[in-house]
Design a protein around this motif. Structure first.
Motif, PDB file in Angstrom:
ATOM      1  N   LYS A 291       0.830  -1.206   0.000  1.00  0.00           N
ATOM      2  CA  LYS A 291       0.000   0.000   0.000  1.00  0.00           C
ATOM      3  C   LYS A 291       0.864   1.257   0.000  1.00  0.00           C
ATOM      4  CE  LYS A 291      -3.978  -0.134  -0.115  1.00  0.00           C
ATOM      5  NZ  LYS A 291      -4.822  -0.221  -1.324  1.00  0.00           N
ATOM      6  N   LEU A 292       1.965   1.242   0.733  1.00  0.00           N
ATOM      7  CA  LEU A 292       2.863   2.396   0.739  1.00  0.00           C
ATOM      8  C   LEU A 292       3.441   2.649  -0.648  1.00  0.00           C
ATOM      9  CD1 LEU A 292       4.656   1.885   4.154  1.00  0.00           C
ATOM     10  CD2 LEU A 292       3.276   3.869   3.502  1.00  0.00           C
TER      11      LEU A 292
ATOM     12  N   VAL B 176       2.076   1.873  -3.513  1.00  0.00           N
ATOM     13  CA  VAL B 176       0.987   2.413  -4.334  1.00  0.00           C
ATOM     14  C   VAL B 176       0.780   3.883  -4.030  1.00  0.00           C
ATOM     15  CG1 VAL B 176      -1.516   2.314  -4.742  1.00  0.00           C
ATOM     16  CG2 VAL B 176      -0.167   0.193  -4.639  1.00  0.00           C
ATOM     17  N   TYR B 177       0.651   4.222  -2.768  1.00  0.00           N
ATOM     18  CA  TYR B 177       0.363   5.611  -2.392  1.00  0.00           C
ATOM     19  C   TYR B 177       1.525   6.528  -2.689  1.00  0.00           C
ATOM     20  CZ  TYR B 177      -3.686   3.631   0.017  1.00  0.00           C
ATOM     21  OH  TYR B 177      -4.854   2.980   0.312  1.00  0.00           O
ATOM     22  N   ARG B 178       2.743   6.071  -2.479  1.00  0.00           N
ATOM     23  CA  ARG B 178       3.906   6.907  -2.804  1.00  0.00           C
ATOM     24  C   ARG B 178       4.005   7.123  -4.306  1.00  0.00           C
ATOM     25  NH1 ARG B 178       7.508   4.055   1.771  1.00  0.00           N
ATOM     26  NH2 ARG B 178       7.156   5.602   3.406  1.00  0.00           N
TER      27      ARG B 178
ATOM     28  N   ILE C  99       1.449   7.382  -6.254  1.00  0.00           N
ATOM     29  CA  ILE C  99       0.411   8.369  -6.559  1.00  0.00           C
ATOM     30  C   ILE C  99       0.901   9.781  -6.274  1.00  0.00           C
ATOM     31  CG2 ILE C  99      -1.863   9.239  -5.823  1.00  0.00           C
ATOM     32  CD1 ILE C  99      -2.672   6.267  -5.444  1.00  0.00           C
ATOM     33  N   VAL C 100       1.640   9.969  -5.181  1.00  0.00           N
ATOM     34  CA  VAL C 100       2.110  11.313  -4.826  1.00  0.00           C
ATOM     35  C   VAL C 100       3.461  11.632  -5.460  1.00  0.00           C
ATOM     36  CG1 VAL C 100       0.806  11.403  -2.670  1.00  0.00           C
ATOM     37  CG2 VAL C 100       3.178  10.606  -2.633  1.00  0.00           C
TER      38      VAL C 100
END
Length: 134
Positions: A111-112, A114-116, A118-119
């Motif tokens: 998840k990290l 994926v989210y990193r 995205i940002v």
């Protein structure tokens, strides 16, 4: 008498003086030696037992079972098969918890990433490559 004071023992073991006294009161530790002034003096053997108690607690073993284990240990070698049985049971439970923790950690890492991504975290791909090769 050699050994360390209760303050020194507590600091070395990372626990409170109250906990050390509790271990004694519950019979988890053999009676601790005393200096001529009546103050407790913890030997290396005493501190070894404290570490054993800490490690057994870390497996999830309740104090009452640790007390039983300590009593078995003090009873002699004829209790080794019973001690093995206890340790095997807690080892299996610990391995199950470790596997579950590994699954949760893998999920968080995924998840990290994926989210990193995205940002726009430039290190996200590097961490993903390192983990893939590990």
């Amino acid at each position: 008498m050699d050994g360390c004071t209760i303050d020194e023992a507590a600091a070395r073991m990372g626990i409170s003086k109250h906990t050390l006294r509790y271990y004694e009161r519950e019979g988890l530790l053999a009676p601790v030696g005393k200096a001529p002034n009546g103050h407790r003096r913890y030997s290396d053997e005493d501190l070894g037992w404290v570490r054993t108690i800490q490690l057994l607690r870390g497996t999830g073993m309740p104090i009452r079972e640790i007390k039983d284990f300590v009593e078995l240990s003090r009873s002699g070698d004829h209790t080794v098969p019973e001690r093995i049985e206890v340790l095997v049971r807690y080892r299996e439970e610990l391995l199950e918890r470790m596997a579950a923790d590994r699954e949760r950690l893998d999920f968080l890492d995924f998840k990290l990433e994926v989210y990193r991504g995205i940002v726009g975290d430039p290190d996200a791909n590097v961490r993903a490559e390192v983990r893939a090769t590990a």
